[in-house]
Write a protein that holds these residues in place. Structure first.
Motif, PDB file in Angstrom:
ATOM      1  N   VAL A  41       0.866  -1.172   0.000  1.00 27.13           N
ATOM      2  CA  VAL A  41       0.000   0.000   0.000  1.00 27.13           C
ATOM      3  C   VAL A  41       0.903   1.221   0.000  1.00 27.13           C
ATOM      4  O   VAL A  41       1.751   1.385   0.873  1.00 27.13           O
ATOM      5  CB  VAL A  41      -0.938   0.019   1.225  1.00 27.13           C
ATOM      6  CG1 VAL A  41      -1.856   1.233   1.177  1.00 27.13           C
ATOM      7  CG2 VAL A  41      -1.745  -1.271   1.303  1.00 27.13           C
ATOM      8  N   SER A  42       0.732   2.047  -1.028  1.00 27.79           N
ATOM      9  CA  SER A  42       1.589   3.215  -1.190  1.00 27.79           C
ATOM     10  C   SER A  42       0.828   4.325  -1.898  1.00 27.79           C
ATOM     11  O   SER A  42       0.245   4.104  -2.962  1.00 27.79           O
ATOM     12  CB  SER A  42       2.834   2.850  -2.002  1.00 27.79           C
ATOM     13  OG  SER A  42       3.647   3.982  -2.220  1.00 27.79           O
ATOM     14  N   ALA A  43       0.861   5.499  -1.309  1.00 23.91           N
ATOM     15  CA  ALA A  43       0.192   6.643  -1.923  1.00 23.91           C
ATOM     16  C   ALA A  43       0.973   7.166  -3.119  1.00 23.91           C
ATOM     17  O   ALA A  43       0.392   7.704  -4.059  1.00 23.91           O
ATOM     18  CB  ALA A  43      -0.009   7.750  -0.890  1.00 23.91           C
ATOM     19  N   ASP A  44       2.309   6.978  -3.105  1.00 22.09           N
ATOM     20  CA  ASP A  44       3.140   7.546  -4.172  1.00 22.09           C
ATOM     21  C   ASP A  44       3.914   6.513  -4.986  1.00 22.09           C
ATOM     22  O   ASP A  44       4.640   6.852  -5.907  1.00 22.09           O
ATOM     23  CB  ASP A  44       4.114   8.566  -3.592  1.00 22.09           C
ATOM     24  CG  ASP A  44       5.082   7.969  -2.580  1.00 22.09           C
ATOM     25  OD1 ASP A  44       5.125   6.733  -2.432  1.00 22.09           O
ATOM     26  OD2 ASP A  44       5.794   8.756  -1.921  1.00 22.09           O
ATOM     27  N   GLY A  45       3.792   5.239  -4.662  1.00 22.49           N
ATOM     28  CA  GLY A  45       4.490   4.191  -5.396  1.00 22.49           C
ATOM     29  C   GLY A  45       5.936   3.995  -4.969  1.00 22.49           C
ATOM     30  O   GLY A  45       6.611   3.098  -5.472  1.00 22.49           O
ATOM     31  N   GLU A  46       6.436   4.822  -4.055  1.00 19.06           N
ATOM     32  CA  GLU A  46       7.823   4.708  -3.587  1.00 19.06           C
ATOM     33  C   GLU A  46       7.934   4.466  -2.087  1.00 19.06           C
ATOM     34  O   GLU A  46       8.899   3.884  -1.623  1.00 19.06           O
ATOM     35  CB  GLU A  46       8.605   5.970  -3.943  1.00 19.06           C
ATOM     36  CG  GLU A  46       8.823   6.153  -5.427  1.00 19.06           C
ATOM     37  CD  GLU A  46       9.681   7.371  -5.735  1.00 19.06           C
ATOM     38  OE1 GLU A  46       9.867   8.233  -4.835  1.00 19.06           O
ATOM     39  OE2 GLU A  46      10.172   7.466  -6.863  1.00 19.06           O
ATOM     40  N   SER A  47       6.958   4.947  -1.344  1.00 21.76           N
ATOM     41  CA  SER A  47       6.973   4.757   0.109  1.00 21.76           C
ATOM     42  C   SER A  47       6.073   3.580   0.461  1.00 21.76           C
ATOM     43  O   SER A  47       5.240   3.155  -0.332  1.00 21.76           O
ATOM     44  CB  SER A  47       6.488   6.021   0.819  1.00 21.76           C
ATOM     45  OG  SER A  47       5.155   6.299   0.439  1.00 21.76           O
ATOM     46  N   VAL A  48       6.260   3.050   1.663  1.00 21.44           N
ATOM     47  CA  VAL A  48       5.447   1.927   2.126  1.00 21.44           C
ATOM     48  C   VAL A  48       4.536   2.436   3.240  1.00 21.44           C
ATOM     49  O   VAL A  48       4.996   2.717   4.340  1.00 21.44           O
ATOM     50  CB  VAL A  48       6.337   0.764   2.625  1.00 21.44           C
ATOM     51  CG1 VAL A  48       5.478  -0.365   3.180  1.00 21.44           C
ATOM     52  CG2 VAL A  48       7.247   0.263   1.519  1.00 21.44           C
ATOM     53  N   CYS A  83      13.027  -4.723   4.420  1.00 22.91           N
ATOM     54  CA  CYS A  83      14.440  -5.073   4.407  1.00 22.91           C
ATOM     55  C   CYS A  83      15.136  -4.240   3.347  1.00 22.91           C
ATOM     56  O   CYS A  83      14.494  -3.691   2.455  1.00 22.91           O
ATOM     57  CB  CYS A  83      14.626  -6.566   4.134  1.00 22.91           C
ATOM     58  SG  CYS A  83      14.004  -7.099   2.535  1.00 22.91           S
ATOM     59  N   GLU A  84      16.441  -4.159   3.463  1.00 19.00           N
ATOM     60  CA  GLU A  84      17.262  -3.464   2.474  1.00 19.00           C
ATOM     61  C   GLU A  84      17.748  -4.478   1.443  1.00 19.00           C
ATOM     62  O   GLU A  84      17.983  -5.644   1.768  1.00 19.00           O
ATOM     63  CB  GLU A  84      18.457  -2.783   3.135  1.00 19.00           C
ATOM     64  CG  GLU A  84      18.087  -1.580   3.994  1.00 19.00           C
ATOM     65  CD  GLU A  84      17.644  -0.361   3.180  1.00 19.00           C
ATOM     66  OE1 GLU A  84      18.163  -0.174   2.054  1.00 19.00           O
ATOM     67  OE2 GLU A  84      16.794   0.389   3.671  1.00 19.00           O
ATOM     68  N   ALA A  85      17.918  -4.031   0.218  1.00 20.89           N
ATOM     69  CA  ALA A  85      18.319  -4.923  -0.874  1.00 20.89           C
ATOM     70  C   ALA A  85      19.673  -5.570  -0.641  1.00 20.89           C
ATOM     71  O   ALA A  85      19.924  -6.679  -1.114  1.00 20.89           O
ATOM     72  CB  ALA A  85      18.315  -4.156  -2.198  1.00 20.89           C
ATOM     73  N   ASP A  86      20.554  -4.917   0.105  1.00 18.12           N
ATOM     74  CA  ASP A  86      21.889  -5.472   0.322  1.00 18.12           C
ATOM     75  C   ASP A  86      21.997  -6.309   1.597  1.00 18.12           C
ATOM     76  O   ASP A  86      23.078  -6.770   1.950  1.00 18.12           O
ATOM     77  CB  ASP A  86      22.942  -4.364   0.319  1.00 18.12           C
ATOM     78  CG  ASP A  86      22.732  -3.347   1.433  1.00 18.12           C
ATOM     79  OD1 ASP A  86      21.678  -3.388   2.108  1.00 18.12           O
ATOM     80  OD2 ASP A  86      23.619  -2.497   1.622  1.00 18.12           O
ATOM     81  N   ALA A  87      20.875  -6.559   2.266  1.00 18.55           N
ATOM     82  CA  ALA A  87      20.878  -7.369   3.490  1.00 18.55           C
ATOM     83  C   ALA A  87      21.034  -8.852   3.151  1.00 18.55           C
ATOM     84  O   ALA A  87      20.750  -9.286   2.035  1.00 18.55           O
ATOM     85  CB  ALA A  87      19.583  -7.140   4.268  1.00 18.55           C
ATOM     86  N   ALA A  88      21.475  -9.605   4.125  1.00 17.26           N
ATOM     87  CA  ALA A  88      21.657 -11.051   3.948  1.00 17.26           C
ATOM     88  C   ALA A  88      20.311 -11.760   3.909  1.00 17.26           C
ATOM     89  O   ALA A  88      19.399 -11.437   4.675  1.00 17.26           O
ATOM     90  CB  ALA A  88      22.492 -11.612   5.088  1.00 17.26           C
ATOM     91  N   LEU A  89      20.198 -12.723   3.024  1.00 18.47           N
ATOM     92  CA  LEU A  89      18.960 -13.484   2.886  1.00 18.47           C
ATOM     93  C   LEU A  89      18.640 -14.249   4.169  1.00 18.47           C
ATOM     94  O   LEU A  89      17.475 -14.384   4.536  1.00 18.47           O
ATOM     95  CB  LEU A  89      19.053 -14.435   1.693  1.00 18.47           C
ATOM     96  CG  LEU A  89      17.783 -15.188   1.342  1.00 18.47           C
ATOM     97  CD1 LEU A  89      16.634 -14.230   1.033  1.00 18.47           C
ATOM     98  CD2 LEU A  89      18.027 -16.106   0.167  1.00 18.47           C
ATOM     99  N   THR A  90      19.654 -14.741   4.859  1.00 19.16           N
ATOM    100  CA  THR A  90      19.419 -15.474   6.109  1.00 19.16           C
ATOM    101  C   THR A  90      18.751 -14.580   7.152  1.00 19.16           C
ATOM    102  O   THR A  90      17.913 -15.041   7.919  1.00 19.16           O
ATOM    103  CB  THR A  90      20.724 -16.055   6.674  1.00 19.16           C
ATOM    104  OG1 THR A  90      21.694 -15.014   6.781  1.00 19.16           O
ATOM    105  CG2 THR A  90      21.247 -17.176   5.798  1.00 19.16           C
ATOM    106  N   GLY A 109      17.677   2.824  -0.251  1.00 22.63           N
ATOM    107  CA  GLY A 109      17.705   4.247   0.054  1.00 22.63           C
ATOM    108  C   GLY A 109      16.357   4.770   0.524  1.00 22.63           C
ATOM    109  O   GLY A 109      15.992   5.903   0.242  1.00 22.63           O
ATOM    110  N   GLY A 110      15.598   3.928   1.204  1.00 19.86           N
ATOM    111  CA  GLY A 110      14.298   4.334   1.722  1.00 19.86           C
ATOM    112  C   GLY A 110      13.162   4.273   0.715  1.00 19.86           C
ATOM    113  O   GLY A 110      12.018   4.549   1.064  1.00 19.86           O
ATOM    114  N   LYS A 111      13.454   3.880  -0.518  1.00 19.43           N
ATOM    115  CA  LYS A 111      12.416   3.802  -1.548  1.00 19.43           C
ATOM    116  C   LYS A 111      12.129   2.351  -1.912  1.00 19.43           C
ATOM    117  O   LYS A 111      13.035   1.522  -1.980  1.00 19.43           O
ATOM    118  CB  LYS A 111      12.835   4.578  -2.800  1.00 19.43           C
ATOM    119  CG  LYS A 111      12.907   6.056  -2.562  1.00 19.43           C
ATOM    120  CD  LYS A 111      13.181   6.802  -3.844  1.00 19.43           C
ATOM    121  CE  LYS A 111      13.225   8.303  -3.545  1.00 19.43           C
ATOM    122  NZ  LYS A 111      13.384   9.081  -4.758  1.00 19.43           N
TER     123      LYS A 111
END
Length: 143
Positions: A41-48, A83-90, A109-111
């Motif tokens: 659910v996002s009003a702007d397509g970038e935030s959650v 989660c962040e894209a560079d975080a570990a899958l575990t 980067g928060g998006k």
């Protein structure tokens, strides 16, 4: 293995979002159209702003037969694990297990840049195990 590796292996990195003012009827149509179990659910397509799943709809059908006419914001989950894209899958697997969530938005980067489902995690893990099995099989047949 990083979350971004799993995202890159997906057939589509598109993240389908829905606005908080959309109706549950619209939500069901989008879930069906895209064959997914949850939407961000996002009003702007970038935030959650939240997340909403098929389960949310089903749980609200029991006590509220008019739920299809309600707005997404009325039944969405607002305490969203991300989660962040560079975080570990575990680390993500641990979060999904501990908090019993099946879909996790991925932020860079928060998006909003992706979404990982428990199915994506399982598929990746099966691929890793098959690769390890093949490597062991090759090793055993060389000796």
């Amino acid at each position: 293995m990083r979350i971004n590796d799993v995202l890159n292996a997906k057939s589509s990195r598109d993240v389908i979002t829905i606005g908080p003012d959309a109706s549950i009827r619209d939500l069901v149509a989008l879930l069906t159209e895209h064959n997914v179990g949850a939407l961000i659910v996002s009003a702007d397509g970038e935030s959650v702003d939240g997340i909403i799943s098929e389960r949310d709809v089903v749980r609200h059908l029991n006590g509220r037969p008019d739920v299809l006419d309600a707005q997404v914001s009325e039944i969405m989950t607002t305490d969203v694990r991300t989660c962040e894209a560079d975080a570990a899958l575990t680390d993500l697997m641990r979060v999904m297990t501990e908090h019993r969530v099946r879909h996790v938005p991925v932020l860079t980067g928060g998006k909003l840049t992706g979404i990982i489902s428990i199915g994506d995690v399982v598929k990746n893990r099966i691929g890793e195990l098959e690769f390890e099995r093949d490597q062991l099989d090759t090793y055993l047949h060389q000796t």
